[in-house]
Design an enzyme around this catalytic site. Sequence first.
Site, PDB file in Angstrom:
ATOM      1  N   GLN A  95       9.561  -4.524  48.136  1.00  0.00           N
ATOM      2  CA  GLN A  95       8.538  -4.999  48.868  1.00  0.00           C
ATOM      3  C   GLN A  95       9.004  -5.985  49.974  1.00  0.00           C
ATOM      4  O   GLN A  95      10.097  -6.629  49.881  1.00  0.00           O
ATOM      5  CB  GLN A  95       7.286  -5.752  48.025  1.00  0.00           C
ATOM      6  CG  GLN A  95       7.850  -6.753  47.086  1.00  0.00           C
ATOM      7  CD  GLN A  95       6.668  -7.257  45.995  1.00  0.00           C
ATOM      8  OE1 GLN A  95       6.336  -8.300  46.114  1.00  0.00           O
ATOM      9  NE2 GLN A  95       6.284  -6.487  45.034  1.00  0.00           N
ATOM     10  N   HIS A  97       6.760  -9.324  52.561  1.00  0.00           N
ATOM     11  CA  HIS A  97       5.663 -10.020  52.815  1.00  0.00           C
ATOM     12  C   HIS A  97       5.439 -10.592  54.279  1.00  0.00           C
ATOM     13  O   HIS A  97       6.529 -10.779  54.917  1.00  0.00           O
ATOM     14  CB  HIS A  97       5.320 -11.203  51.952  1.00  0.00           C
ATOM     15  CG  HIS A  97       5.347 -11.079  50.473  1.00  0.00           C
ATOM     16  ND1 HIS A  97       4.505 -10.071  49.965  1.00  0.00           N
ATOM     17  CD2 HIS A  97       6.469 -11.297  49.632  1.00  0.00           C
ATOM     18  CE1 HIS A  97       4.994 -10.277  48.501  1.00  0.00           C
ATOM     19  NE2 HIS A  97       6.105 -10.803  48.174  1.00  0.00           N
ATOM     20  N   HIS A 171      12.540  -7.402  49.250  1.00  0.00           N
ATOM     21  CA  HIS A 171      12.900  -7.960  47.829  1.00  0.00           C
ATOM     22  C   HIS A 171      12.160  -7.110  46.826  1.00  0.00           C
ATOM     23  O   HIS A 171      11.398  -6.456  46.747  1.00  0.00           O
ATOM     24  CB  HIS A 171      12.759  -9.603  47.540  1.00  0.00           C
ATOM     25  CG  HIS A 171      11.238  -9.561  47.641  1.00  0.00           C
ATOM     26  ND1 HIS A 171      10.588  -9.882  48.937  1.00  0.00           N
ATOM     27  CD2 HIS A 171      10.212  -9.859  46.824  1.00  0.00           C
ATOM     28  CE1 HIS A 171       9.311 -10.076  48.746  1.00  0.00           C
ATOM     29  NE2 HIS A 171       9.143  -9.968  47.244  1.00  0.00           N
ATOM     30  N   ARG A 191       4.388  -2.742  50.082  1.00  0.00           N
ATOM     31  CA  ARG A 191       5.339  -1.730  49.186  1.00  0.00           C
ATOM     32  C   ARG A 191       6.005  -1.013  50.116  1.00  0.00           C
ATOM     33  O   ARG A 191       5.538   0.034  50.774  1.00  0.00           O
ATOM     34  CB  ARG A 191       4.535  -1.077  48.304  1.00  0.00           C
ATOM     35  CG  ARG A 191       4.723  -1.532  46.966  1.00  0.00           C
ATOM     36  CD  ARG A 191       3.701  -0.623  45.922  1.00  0.00           C
ATOM     37  NE  ARG A 191       2.932  -1.812  45.189  1.00  0.00           N
ATOM     38  CZ  ARG A 191       1.625  -1.538  45.361  1.00  0.00           C
ATOM     39  NH1 ARG A 191       1.257  -0.277  45.297  1.00  0.00           N
ATOM     40  NH2 ARG A 191       0.761  -2.266  44.436  1.00  0.00           N
TER      41      ARG A 191
HETATM   42 ZN    ZN Z   1       7.370 -10.798  46.628  1.00  0.00          ZN
END
Ligand code: ZN
Length: 322
Positions: A95, A97, A171, A191
């Site tokens: 994933q 962010h 990560h 994802r």
């Molecule tokens: Zn994370």
Amino acid sequence: MKEPLFLKPVFQEKIWGGNQLQTSFNYELPSDKTGECWAISAHPHGVSTVINGKFKGTKLDELWKKESHLFGNPKEPVFPLLIKILDAEDDLSVQVHPDDEYGKKHAGELGKTECWYIIDAKPGAEIIYGHHAQTREELIEMIDKGQWDQLLTRVPVKRGDFFFVPSGTIHAIGKGIMILETQQSSDTTYRVYDYDRKDDEGNLRELHIQESIDVTQVPHHIPVNEIKQVNVGSSSLTTFLQSDYFCVYDWEIEGSTKFEKQAPYTLASVLNGFGYLFIEEQEEPFELKKGDHFILPNEINNWKIEGDIQLIASTPGSKNSK
Ligand code: ZN
């Protein structure tokens, strides 16, 4: 009366979760697939509640709004930090962010820069931390073709390791790892890859390929981070990180150690051992045991911790304390 705010965590079921939060921390879990303990949180997906003192029964988001003096009267509308303990019985999805700008625009909340303290790791446990693509075109091509082994960087981990994971870093936490995570208060995850796993109903979890490509830093830079450690008496005090969003510390105390406030408020989680927290001007200490989480509000300027005990502490970073 000056007192710490002890908090009751919220637990989250995950397909990759286990029951270590019960066996290691003695928490009462909702199921054997409990992945996350949201230990100190004012995020709407799981808000912690104060369990002691004057504010007993009050939710942290409410305190932030109504009793902002506890936090030094900050200007930000939301409590900026979120502390979790994760039990990865299985691999988490790969994933990434968003940063604050992208997060605000596309998800209506903060971005997510995070960092991990490895509480425990089984032999051979690994994380995914960054990628090998040199250009965005190369990243798109490798995702398209599912060339995960070539794309993703794997790093072996052990207990006590620390990783800074700025927004934009691809990560994943691998199976057999328990971490304490200090992060921005955000639940926006894109994802990239989920190992083609299916949930109980036989459905694949949603992927967010376009968003992932948008926000991933290319090429990946390993963030420069200098870890500083000092011995005070028999105690070892480590500064893991001083970033724009948060500072993170490891306090391994043997005997008695005094602290002075470094920020408007301080968060702390007990990872091991037992001890006592003495607040200035008060005779009766507060008991500290493994699995406790608390905030030292702004009015507490000095404190002392006694015992044989390890805590991971954090304070808001420069972006948050303005
Ligand atoms: Zn994370």
